[in-house]
Design a protein around this motif. Structure first.
Motif, PDB file in Angstrom:
ATOM      1  N   ALA A  22       0.827  -1.209   0.000  1.00 50.14           N
ATOM      2  CA  ALA A  22       0.000   0.000   0.000  1.00 50.14           C
ATOM      3  C   ALA A  22       0.862   1.260   0.000  1.00 50.14           C
ATOM      4  O   ALA A  22       0.523   2.265  -0.637  1.00 50.14           O
ATOM      5  CB  ALA A  22      -0.925  -0.013   1.217  1.00 50.14           C
ATOM      6  N   GLU A  23       1.978   1.206   0.710  1.00 46.64           N
ATOM      7  CA  GLU A  23       2.875   2.363   0.744  1.00 46.64           C
ATOM      8  C   GLU A  23       3.422   2.678  -0.640  1.00 46.64           C
ATOM      9  O   GLU A  23       3.509   3.844  -1.042  1.00 46.64           O
ATOM     10  CB  GLU A  23       4.018   2.080   1.719  1.00 46.64           C
ATOM     11  CG  GLU A  23       4.992   3.237   1.890  1.00 46.64           C
ATOM     12  CD  GLU A  23       6.091   2.938   2.894  1.00 46.64           C
ATOM     13  OE1 GLU A  23       7.105   3.655   2.884  1.00 46.64           O
ATOM     14  OE2 GLU A  23       5.930   1.979   3.689  1.00 46.64           O
ATOM     15  N   ALA A  25       1.971   1.845  -3.554  1.00 45.22           N
ATOM     16  CA  ALA A  25       0.857   2.330  -4.376  1.00 45.22           C
ATOM     17  C   ALA A  25       0.544   3.789  -4.078  1.00 45.22           C
ATOM     18  O   ALA A  25       0.300   4.586  -4.994  1.00 45.22           O
ATOM     19  CB  ALA A  25      -0.373   1.463  -4.134  1.00 45.22           C
ATOM     20  N   ARG A  26       0.554   4.139  -2.824  1.00 48.71           N
ATOM     21  CA  ARG A  26       0.266   5.520  -2.432  1.00 48.71           C
ATOM     22  C   ARG A  26       1.359   6.476  -2.929  1.00 48.71           C
ATOM     23  O   ARG A  26       1.075   7.565  -3.439  1.00 48.71           O
ATOM     24  CB  ARG A  26       0.121   5.603  -0.918  1.00 48.71           C
ATOM     25  CG  ARG A  26      -0.313   6.968  -0.394  1.00 48.71           C
ATOM     26  CD  ARG A  26      -0.675   6.900   1.072  1.00 48.71           C
ATOM     27  NE  ARG A  26       0.428   6.394   1.889  1.00 48.71           N
ATOM     28  CZ  ARG A  26       0.455   5.197   2.450  1.00 48.71           C
ATOM     29  NH1 ARG A  26      -0.566   4.359   2.291  1.00 48.71           N
ATOM     30  NH2 ARG A  26       1.480   4.805   3.173  1.00 48.71           N
ATOM     31  N   TYR A  29       1.088   7.047  -6.749  1.00 47.00           N
ATOM     32  CA  TYR A  29      -0.208   7.486  -7.256  1.00 47.00           C
ATOM     33  C   TYR A  29      -0.097   8.829  -7.976  1.00 47.00           C
ATOM     34  O   TYR A  29       0.605   9.746  -7.532  1.00 47.00           O
ATOM     35  CB  TYR A  29      -1.202   7.605  -6.100  1.00 47.00           C
ATOM     36  CG  TYR A  29      -2.570   8.076  -6.515  1.00 47.00           C
ATOM     37  CD1 TYR A  29      -3.421   7.243  -7.218  1.00 47.00           C
ATOM     38  CD2 TYR A  29      -3.002   9.358  -6.195  1.00 47.00           C
ATOM     39  CE1 TYR A  29      -4.681   7.663  -7.603  1.00 47.00           C
ATOM     40  CE2 TYR A  29      -4.269   9.786  -6.571  1.00 47.00           C
ATOM     41  CZ  TYR A  29      -5.096   8.937  -7.274  1.00 47.00           C
ATOM     42  OH  TYR A  29      -6.347   9.367  -7.651  1.00 47.00           O
ATOM     43  N   ALA A  51       4.832  -2.746  -6.089  1.00 45.22           N
ATOM     44  CA  ALA A  51       4.091  -3.101  -4.873  1.00 45.22           C
ATOM     45  C   ALA A  51       4.253  -4.583  -4.566  1.00 45.22           C
ATOM     46  O   ALA A  51       4.437  -4.968  -3.402  1.00 45.22           O
ATOM     47  CB  ALA A  51       2.624  -2.740  -5.032  1.00 45.22           C
ATOM     48  N   TYR A  96      -6.783   2.631 -10.577  1.00 49.57           N
ATOM     49  CA  TYR A  96      -5.554   3.319 -10.183  1.00 49.57           C
ATOM     50  C   TYR A  96      -4.944   4.075 -11.363  1.00 49.57           C
ATOM     51  O   TYR A  96      -4.524   5.232 -11.225  1.00 49.57           O
ATOM     52  CB  TYR A  96      -4.576   2.282  -9.646  1.00 49.57           C
ATOM     53  CG  TYR A  96      -3.285   2.816  -9.089  1.00 49.57           C
ATOM     54  CD1 TYR A  96      -3.192   3.269  -7.776  1.00 49.57           C
ATOM     55  CD2 TYR A  96      -2.134   2.819  -9.870  1.00 49.57           C
ATOM     56  CE1 TYR A  96      -1.994   3.733  -7.260  1.00 49.57           C
ATOM     57  CE2 TYR A  96      -0.930   3.271  -9.368  1.00 49.57           C
ATOM     58  CZ  TYR A  96      -0.862   3.727  -8.055  1.00 49.57           C
ATOM     59  OH  TYR A  96       0.346   4.179  -7.551  1.00 49.57           O
ATOM     60  N   VAL A 105      -4.908  -3.807  -1.595  1.00 54.16           N
ATOM     61  CA  VAL A 105      -3.733  -4.664  -1.608  1.00 54.16           C
ATOM     62  C   VAL A 105      -4.085  -5.897  -0.777  1.00 54.16           C
ATOM     63  O   VAL A 105      -4.398  -5.780   0.399  1.00 54.16           O
ATOM     64  CB  VAL A 105      -2.501  -3.957  -1.021  1.00 54.16           C
ATOM     65  CG1 VAL A 105      -1.299  -4.898  -1.022  1.00 54.16           C
ATOM     66  CG2 VAL A 105      -2.188  -2.686  -1.809  1.00 54.16           C
ATOM     67  N   PRO A 119      -4.697   1.686   0.445  1.00 57.61           N
ATOM     68  CA  PRO A 119      -3.557   2.599   0.429  1.00 57.61           C
ATOM     69  C   PRO A 119      -3.905   4.043   0.776  1.00 57.61           C
ATOM     70  O   PRO A 119      -3.044   4.782   1.255  1.00 57.61           O
ATOM     71  CB  PRO A 119      -3.054   2.503  -1.020  1.00 57.61           C
ATOM     72  CG  PRO A 119      -3.568   1.196  -1.521  1.00 57.61           C
ATOM     73  CD  PRO A 119      -4.886   1.014  -0.852  1.00 57.61           C
TER      74      PRO A 119
END
Length: 273
Positions: A22-23, A25-26, A29, A51, A96, A105, A119
């Motif tokens: 998730a980190e 993906a964030r 982004y 990821a 996304y 995730v 995320p």
């Protein structure tokens, strides 16, 4: 990020791995992402790959003897490994890629603990196989997941293929007079919706398909919903598992029964109808 030395349980491994993905993906982004074509309109992005690698790093460090099956990298690890993790690093890739934050995730030890991370809310939904809870905030506050149908919102997956057609198509459910009388449809195109059913933010989730119990997309959400006390079956009303067909996950028995009455014999196979 949680260090591997501090991880004591498989549940925490799942949570730490999901949060690592998730980190990534964030952080990525909003960028212009390269795409890897998978055919039939499906694709992965560089964010999916990064990821997944972050997730695998956590699992490898914490459980080096386990195998891992990732959506992007396939199965890795010893062929005779007794345990296998299923990883979907970015469920909702198309969302996304076009700038929508509706993604999840998913990390699950096959037939064991699972975690689903959002995320963008910072939440991670997790289960040890017996109980289900959500962890959020900088302090990692936790609260139990309590399903309820009060919202009357039902997520329906409309993505192809439609293996049960013409007998059952999810789009036909939306046109059923009883459905719009009792529920309000939603389409988020990510299995984050399964975590929302467990959390009481959705009344139910419906999707067509084959056996989804071992799917990297669905297995974590199924484990979460079962532990939270949701009703989980296929679209034919049969248990989810080998030979199963799709998913009907409901917050309670009454909601499940009502949805199955609308699906009726159209979604059922011989012997189940």
């Amino acid at each position: 990020m949680i260090q591997s030395s501090a991880i004591q349980t498989d549940t925490e491994v799942a949570a730490a791995a999901a949060l690592a993905g998730a980190e990534v993906a964030r952080a990525r982004y909003g960028r212009l992402h390269s795409r890897i074509d998978k055919g039939s309109g499906d694709f992965a992005t560089d964010a999916d790959l990064a990821a997944e690698e972050a997730i695998l790093d956590v699992i490898r460090n914490a459980r080096p003897g386990d195998a891992v099956h990732g959506e992007e990298g396939g199965r890795q690890g010893a062929a005779d490994a007794e345990r296998e993790w299923l990883v979907d690093p970015l469920c909702g890739t198309l969302n996304y890629a076009v700038g929508s934050q509706l993604v999840a995730v998913n990390v699950v030890l096959r037939d064991g603990p699972a975690a689903v991370a959002d995320p963008f809310s910072g939440e991670v939904f997790l289960t040890d196989g017996e109980t289900a809870r959500v962890r959020s905030g900088a302090e990692g506050d936790e609260r139990p997941l309590v399903p309820t149908a009060d919202t009357r919102l039902v997520d329906v997956n409309l993505d192809p293929p439609f293996p049960s057609a013409p007998g059952f198509r999810a789009v036909d459910l939306l046109a059923h007079p009883g459905f719009v009388e009792h529920f309000r449809p939603r389409v988020v195109s990510t299995t984050l919706a399964l975590a929302w059913v467990a959390a009481g933010r959705r009344a139910a989730y419906v999707t067509d398909g084959g056996d989804l119990s071992g799917s990297v997309h669905f297995a974590a959400g199924i484990a979460l919903c079962r532990a939270a006390g949701c009703v989980v079956t296929g679209v034919d009303g049969a248990p989810v598992g080998p030979g199963g067909r799709g998913l009907v996950v409901a917050a309670d028995a009454g909601t499940h029964e009502l949805l199955m009455s609308m699906i009726g014999t159209r979604g059922r196979t011989d012997g189940n109808g």
